[in-house]
Write a protein that holds these residues in place. Structure first.
Motif, PDB file in Angstrom:
ATOM      1  N   UNK A  69       0.831  -1.211   0.000  1.00 35.12           N
ATOM      2  CA  UNK A  69       0.000   0.000   0.000  1.00 35.12           C
ATOM      3  C   UNK A  69       0.862   1.256   0.000  1.00 35.12           C
ATOM      4  N   UNK A  70       1.930   1.230   0.786  1.00 41.05           N
ATOM      5  CA  UNK A  70       2.814   2.387   0.855  1.00 41.05           C
ATOM      6  C   UNK A  70       3.503   2.640  -0.485  1.00 41.05           C
ATOM      7  N   UNK A  71       3.968   1.565  -1.118  1.00 40.58           N
ATOM      8  CA  UNK A  71       4.626   1.709  -2.415  1.00 40.58           C
ATOM      9  C   UNK A  71       3.658   2.255  -3.457  1.00 40.58           C
ATOM     10  N   UNK A  72       2.428   1.714  -3.473  1.00 41.00           N
ATOM     11  CA  UNK A  72       1.450   2.163  -4.460  1.00 41.00           C
ATOM     12  C   UNK A  72       1.101   3.629  -4.240  1.00 41.00           C
ATOM     13  N   UNK A  73       0.886   4.006  -2.982  1.00 39.94           N
ATOM     14  CA  UNK A  73       0.543   5.401  -2.686  1.00 39.94           C
ATOM     15  C   UNK A  73       1.690   6.337  -3.054  1.00 39.94           C
ATOM     16  N   UNK A  74       2.909   5.919  -2.738  1.00 42.35           N
ATOM     17  CA  UNK A  74       4.068   6.750  -3.049  1.00 42.35           C
ATOM     18  C   UNK A  74       4.274   6.913  -4.545  1.00 42.35           C
ATOM     19  N   UNK A  75       4.139   5.818  -5.293  1.00 40.67           N
ATOM     20  CA  UNK A  75       4.304   5.895  -6.742  1.00 40.67           C
ATOM     21  C   UNK A  75       3.201   6.739  -7.378  1.00 40.67           C
ATOM     22  N   UNK A  76       1.964   6.564  -6.888  1.00 40.65           N
ATOM     23  CA  UNK A  76       0.858   7.341  -7.447  1.00 40.65           C
ATOM     24  C   UNK A  76       1.106   8.834  -7.234  1.00 40.65           C
ATOM     25  N   UNK A  77       1.456   9.214  -6.006  1.00 45.63           N
ATOM     26  CA  UNK A  77       1.684  10.623  -5.698  1.00 45.63           C
ATOM     27  C   UNK A  77       2.846  11.186  -6.501  1.00 45.63           C
ATOM     28  N   UNK A  78       3.923  10.406  -6.606  1.00 45.92           N
ATOM     29  CA  UNK A  78       5.104  10.869  -7.327  1.00 45.92           C
ATOM     30  C   UNK A  78       4.814  11.079  -8.809  1.00 45.92           C
ATOM     31  N   UNK A  79       4.217  10.061  -9.447  1.00 44.46           N
ATOM     32  CA  UNK A  79       3.961  10.157 -10.883  1.00 44.46           C
ATOM     33  C   UNK A  79       2.851  11.171 -11.173  1.00 44.46           C
ATOM     34  N   UNK A  80       1.839  11.236 -10.298  1.00 44.21           N
ATOM     35  CA  UNK A  80       0.765  12.212 -10.485  1.00 44.21           C
ATOM     36  C   UNK A  80       1.314  13.628 -10.422  1.00 44.21           C
ATOM     37  N   UNK A  81       2.181  13.906  -9.449  1.00 43.57           N
ATOM     38  CA  UNK A  81       2.779  15.233  -9.320  1.00 43.57           C
ATOM     39  C   UNK A  81       3.642  15.561 -10.534  1.00 43.57           C
ATOM     40  N   UNK A  82       4.412  14.564 -10.985  1.00 44.66           N
ATOM     41  CA  UNK A  82       5.258  14.765 -12.163  1.00 44.66           C
ATOM     42  C   UNK A  82       4.404  15.063 -13.394  1.00 44.66           C
TER      43      UNK A  82
END
Length: 240
Positions: A69-82
């Motif tokens: 869950x942490x990895x998915x949330x982190x990747x989503x936030x990172x790529x969404x922001x990018x």
């Protein structure tokens, strides 16, 4: 070697490339490696502190769920922001093309001059590409921002890849304890084999020597697990 200029170009005669911009490989690789290494290290720490048993299973499940869950949330936030930043810069470029088309044409001409075209050819190429506003936008975005506006990374794909890959990696060291393993030996062997195989597979995908990629990932994972097991053992001795 004779070059036949009068023959039409056929894409079938040209070499092909794999997709390197889809946004799934990095989170998938990182997720699988992180899931395997971190969950094995976590289970090793628990076993080192309190021995194998129900605690190792609970720790393994907790590490799998929380980590995925942490990895998915982190990747989503990172790529969404990018992606949002890219879209904002694309909007800036679109406004500049509408406000000052001549200035943008001159800018594109200068880019092609810097790449080695003579002044006349650079001007004609820039003018031809700028005839269609949408085509001009794509060209400016690629040249100035280095991104393809039609192929921006997907945060959903990154999050899903990361979640599934982490869970797949994390279940490897957990599996022996689900079938009643009483020690760390089986989980250790499975994890080390998986580390080598996955590292070798990634190395093959990136055209690197498979054995080098496998050994590198094996060393990194084994080192992390050894440190965690040692700290867990010391903590267990101290607490007892």
């Amino acid at each position: 070697m004779t070059i036949e200029l009068d023959r039409p170009y056929s894409p079938e005669r040209h070499h092909s490339h794999r997709d390197v911009t889809g946004g799934w490989l990095r989170p998938a690789v990182f997720g699988a490696m992180d899931g395997l290494v971190s969950n094995f290290a976590l289970i090793a720490g628990v076993v080192g502190a309190a021995g194998a048993g129900r605690g190792a299973v609970l720790a393994g499940f907790a590490g799998l769920i929380a980590g995925a869950c942490s990895m998915a949330a982190g990747e989503y936030t990172s790529v969404k922001s990018q992606t949002e930043l890219m879209r904002a810069e694309i909007a800036v470029e679109r406004r500049e093309l509408a406000r000052d088309p001549e200035g943008e044409l001159a800018e594109l001409t200068a880019i092609y001059r810097a790449r080695g075209l003579d002044a006349d050819l650079a001007a004609r190429v820039a003018a031809g590409l700028s005839a269609d506003p949408e085509q001009a936008l794509r060209v400016h975005v690629r040249e100035e921002l280095g991104v393809d506006p039609d192929d921006l990374p997907s945060p959903y794909l990154a999050a899903g890849s990361s979640f599934c890959a982490f869970a797949a990696g994390a279940v490897v060291p957990l599996a022996p304890f689900l079938f009643g393993a009483s020690g760390l030996a089986v989980a250790l062997v499975l994890s080390l084999v998986a580390l080598f195989v996955f590292g070798a597979a990634v190395a093959r995908m990136t055209a690197r020597p498979w054995w080098l990629g496998g050994l590198r990932q094996l060393a990194l994972g084994a080192g992390a697990a050894a440190v965690t097991f040692g700290l867990g053992h010391l903590l267990g001795v101290t607490v007892s």
